[in-house]
Design an enzyme around this catalytic site. Sequence first.
Site, PDB file in Angstrom:
ATOM      1  CD  GLU A   1      15.551   8.515  29.723  1.00 32.72           C
ATOM      2  OE1 GLU A   1      16.564   8.884  29.725  1.00 32.72           O
ATOM      3  OE2 GLU A   1      14.695   8.610  28.728  1.00 32.72           O
TER       4      GLU A   1
ATOM      5  CG  HIS B   1      18.786  10.516  33.745  1.00 34.42           C
ATOM      6  ND1 HIS B   1      18.830  12.102  33.581  1.00 34.42           N
ATOM      7  CD2 HIS B   1      18.253   9.989  32.850  1.00 34.42           C
ATOM      8  CE1 HIS B   1      18.338  12.258  32.202  1.00 34.42           C
ATOM      9  NE2 HIS B   1      17.954  10.844  31.959  1.00 34.42           N
TER      10      HIS B   1
ATOM     11  CG  HIS C   1      20.893   9.645  27.547  1.00 36.93           C
ATOM     12  ND1 HIS C   1      21.782   9.594  28.978  1.00 36.93           N
ATOM     13  CD2 HIS C   1      19.591   9.662  27.765  1.00 36.93           C
ATOM     14  CE1 HIS C   1      20.706   9.599  29.712  1.00 36.93           C
ATOM     15  NE2 HIS C   1      19.487   9.933  29.172  1.00 36.93           N
TER      16      HIS C   1
ATOM     17  CG  ASP D   1      17.079  10.550  24.547  1.00 38.32           C
ATOM     18  OD1 ASP D   1      15.944  10.504  24.878  1.00 38.32           O
ATOM     19  OD2 ASP D   1      17.889  11.149  25.442  1.00 38.32           O
TER      20      ASP D   1
END
Length: 398
Positions: free
Chosen positions: A135, A200, A221, A283
């Site tokens: 990530e 993101h 997410h 997460d």
Amino acid sequence: METEKGQITRIYNGEIITPERNFGVGTVLIAEGKIIGIEPGNYEVPGSIGHDAHGGYIAPGFIDLHTHGAGDSDFMDCTEEDCLTIAREHLRHGTTLLYPTTLASDNQELFRFLDIYDRVKDQRSGAAFGGLHLEGPYFAYAFRGAQDPRYLRTPSPEEYMEILDRSQDIVRWSIAPELPGALEFGDILHRRGILPSIAHTDAIYEDVVEAVKHGFTHITHFYSCMNGVTRRNAFRYAGCVEAGYLLDEITIELITDGVHVPAPLMKLAVKNKGAEKIALVTDSMRGAGMPEGKSILGSRAKGREVLIEDGVAKMPDRQSFAGSVATADRLVRNMYRMGERPLEEAVRMMTLTPAEIMGIADRKGKIAKGYDADIVIFDPDIRINRVFINGETLFEQP
């Protein structure tokens, strides 16, 4: 009793979630780590090893595509014992397969973790490891969330090729697809059989449409650290959230801890995407399974101080979340109760759908003949009573 497949184990006296449907009360037969049959009722096999589900539910083992830690350990701590602690803690909550996830970091720390993972990837003391999920660090600064801004950067072929050459265990990489060079990077990942995932990100709908052409078929997410409807130069644009809903090629993951994703958003997501396009993910950071109070996001050496309260990790100023402390059983429970979905749908999103996303649905995510005997037994409150991996009991509630 023994057959050509060896000693038979049977799990009986429970309702079997297959997970496409509730099979009803039945018996699961296991030999040599595989499911060899499902029979209605409490099926007897002379000489077999029996495990009584005591009227609970018998379901496939939970698969967590995205976790950073648990039990006061983080994968970025880069020790074998921390990796094992995380695996054991998640096992207690029904996870039989997880994907260790990194954070944006410097390459020295990342390479150290890659080396540690290579040594522990075949461990059998807790939830099995399915491969690495990187990530970052290629994220949009404006949507960095709790990722350390010191380590954010744009994709560099020289850098990411070195990382890819260092490990054959990377199966997914989350990045912002609108960054310069990100689409070319997606092509490389796709050719290597690695899932490029959107995360993101400041991408709008048109960016996501283009990213899908380069292999970005999953969103990390969902709802967190991405835009919805936005304005640019006075014009209104659909964002990444709307793209996730509109594009059928895309699967999404939800942190159904009730905080990152509250009940109305759970319901909206399932109404739009369906259980077959949604994976539940923890997460989780090191605070999962730990009491409330101060904690650390990332490694002990280079991580950021956070605060655990209200069932979530927060930045010290309490102005944003710093990570989840959820476990898989909590996710299923919340989707079942708060999301008001049938139990088999909630279980599907923690079993079969993750397996399909990662290309392992031919052997994981179902209670079906020929599948790996990764099985959980839980009660009506989704409290885990017993966990099997490859037919072997690795956790049993005292």
